[in-house]
Design a protein around this motif. Structure first.
Motif, mmCIF file in Angstrom:
data_model
loop_
_atom_site.group_PDB
_atom_site.id
_atom_site.type_symbol
_atom_site.label_atom_id
_atom_site.label_comp_id
_atom_site.label_asym_id
_atom_site.label_seq_id
_atom_site.Cartn_x
_atom_site.Cartn_y
_atom_site.Cartn_z
ATOM 1 N N GLU A 33 0.810 -1.226 0.000
ATOM 2 C CA GLU A 33 0.000 0.000 0.000
ATOM 3 C C GLU A 33 0.842 1.273 0.000
ATOM 4 O OE1 GLU A 33 -3.457 2.237 2.656
ATOM 5 O OE2 GLU A 33 -3.175 0.066 2.832
ATOM 6 N N GLY A 34 1.859 1.325 0.834
ATOM 7 C CA GLY A 34 2.664 2.548 0.892
ATOM 8 C C GLY A 34 3.286 2.873 -0.451
ATOM 9 N N PHE A 35 3.880 1.886 -1.078
ATOM 10 C CA PHE A 35 4.489 2.080 -2.403
ATOM 11 C C PHE A 35 3.417 2.398 -3.444
ATOM 12 C CE2 PHE A 35 6.240 0.506 -6.436
ATOM 13 C CZ PHE A 35 7.431 1.202 -6.472
ATOM 14 N N ASN A 36 2.293 1.650 -3.390
ATOM 15 C CA ASN A 36 1.205 1.889 -4.343
ATOM 16 C C ASN A 36 0.667 3.308 -4.245
ATOM 17 O OD1 ASN A 36 1.183 -0.650 -5.523
ATOM 18 N ND2 ASN A 36 -0.313 -1.487 -4.093
ATOM 19 N N ARG A 37 0.561 3.812 -3.042
ATOM 20 C CA ARG A 37 0.057 5.189 -2.868
ATOM 21 C C ARG A 37 0.998 6.196 -3.508
ATOM 22 N NH1 ARG A 37 -4.158 6.499 0.596
ATOM 23 N NH2 ARG A 37 -5.042 4.746 1.782
ATOM 24 N N ARG A 38 2.286 5.954 -3.416
ATOM 25 C CA ARG A 38 3.238 6.887 -4.038
ATOM 26 C C ARG A 38 3.120 6.839 -5.561
ATOM 27 N NH1 ARG A 38 6.331 5.033 0.392
ATOM 28 N NH2 ARG A 38 7.426 3.438 -0.831
ATOM 29 N N VAL A 39 3.000 5.637 -6.101
ATOM 30 C CA VAL A 39 2.831 5.517 -7.555
ATOM 31 C C VAL A 39 1.522 6.161 -7.983
ATOM 32 C CG1 VAL A 39 2.591 3.897 -9.483
ATOM 33 C CG2 VAL A 39 4.226 3.418 -7.659
ATOM 34 N N TYR A 143 -2.896 -6.457 -4.826
ATOM 35 C CA TYR A 143 -3.218 -5.264 -5.603
ATOM 36 C C TYR A 143 -1.941 -4.472 -5.849
ATOM 37 C CZ TYR A 143 -5.281 -0.632 -6.564
ATOM 38 O OH TYR A 143 -5.621 0.587 -7.107
ATOM 39 N N VAL A 144 -1.775 -3.981 -7.072
ATOM 40 C CA VAL A 144 -0.623 -3.144 -7.392
ATOM 41 C C VAL A 144 -1.096 -1.964 -8.227
ATOM 42 C CG1 VAL A 144 1.059 -5.026 -7.303
ATOM 43 C CG2 VAL A 144 -0.036 -4.469 -9.467
ATOM 44 N N VAL A 145 -0.383 -0.867 -8.148
ATOM 45 C CA VAL A 145 -0.634 0.295 -8.997
ATOM 46 C C VAL A 145 0.561 0.430 -9.934
ATOM 47 C CG1 VAL A 145 -1.090 2.760 -9.102
ATOM 48 C CG2 VAL A 145 -1.965 1.423 -7.181
ATOM 49 N N LEU A 146 0.293 0.324 -11.235
ATOM 50 C CA LEU A 146 1.363 0.383 -12.227
ATOM 51 C C LEU A 146 1.612 1.826 -12.656
ATOM 52 C CD1 LEU A 146 0.278 -2.620 -14.479
ATOM 53 C CD2 LEU A 146 2.010 -2.611 -12.672
#
Length: 247
Positions: A33-39, A143-146
């Protein structure tokens, strides 16, 4: 960007994600989540600076009937890939219906500009390689944000290079024409999502709302068991008749 370079970028991104799961997230579906939020924050900045203004200009410049024709055209181009994946899932009837839909709209609908098939009751069974993997038991994963592409799951991210091989714009030459068509497709897709912006902006936590809605939407397509949390799912909104326009 060349497809080989893109595949390398996706692989590097997934490897980077693997090193970002040390801190437990509040939602077990979203360990990054932390990384995904930054992306997501970077993606939103790009959207607000470039894609959304372009979509608004596109909406102002073209009447609704013309925009509908553009949307129909690009949607029709993606139907053969749905047919291929339907067949890969042994959904023979769906593959036949997708093939018939493409033939009807291409031949009778001015290359797909007119959606004759829907009026004739020929349904589009939208499939991609991610849904094919799901059909054969591959779990969705976290879940990932690309970057630039937005919400996904690990399974869909792994499937993405194969979906790109099935992109109907891939064979278009010269590259300037291909890039023009790809840009138009992206702007048209963003324009169709403009009615959802007020809903997204009013959410208490925009990131969580998007994540939950995306996972619910993909759960409907793949048959994954997705928990609803009381929020309004994006697939319940008519504006999402236009799914993310990968082939």
């Amino acid at each position: 960007m060349r497809h080989t370079s893109f595949r390398a970028t996706v692989l590097s991104f997934l490897l980077l994600l693997a090193g970002c799961a040390a801190v437990p997230a509040a939602d077990p579906r979203d360990p990054f989540e932390g990384f995904n939020r930054r992306v997501d924050s970077v993606n939103r900045g790009v959207d607000q600076a470039a894609l959304k203004p372009a979509a608004k200009a596109y909406e102002r410049a073209l009447p609704g009937l013309v925009r509908a024709g553009v949307s129909n055209f690009f949607a029709n181009l993606g139907v053969p890939w749905s047919a291929v994946n339907s067949l890969a899932q042994l959904k023979v009837a769906d593959a036949a219906q997708n093939t018939m839909r493409f033939a009807v709209n291409t031949l009778l609908g001015l290359g797909g500009v007119l959606d004759i098939a829907t009026d004739a009751g020929i349904e589009h069974h939208k499939e991609d390689f991610g849904t094919t993997l799901a059909r054969w038991g591959v779990p969705s994963g976290p879940y990932v944000v690309l970057p630039l592409l937005g919400p996904s799951t690990l399974r869909d991210a792994v499937a993405l290079p194969v979906d790109l091989l099935g992109d109907p714009l891939r064979p278009v030459s010269p590259s300037a024409d291909r890039n023009l068509l790809a840009g138009t497709r992206a702007v048209d897709g963003r324009a169709r999502l403009l009615p959802l912006d007020p809903v997204m902006d009013s959410a208490m936590d925009r990131y969580s709302f998007m994540r939950d809605a995306y996972l619910q939407h993909r759960g409907v397509l793949t048959g994954d068991d997705v928990e609803r949390n009381g929020e309004v799912a994006l697939e319940d909104d008519p504006a999402l008749a236009a799914d993310r326009e990968l082939p």
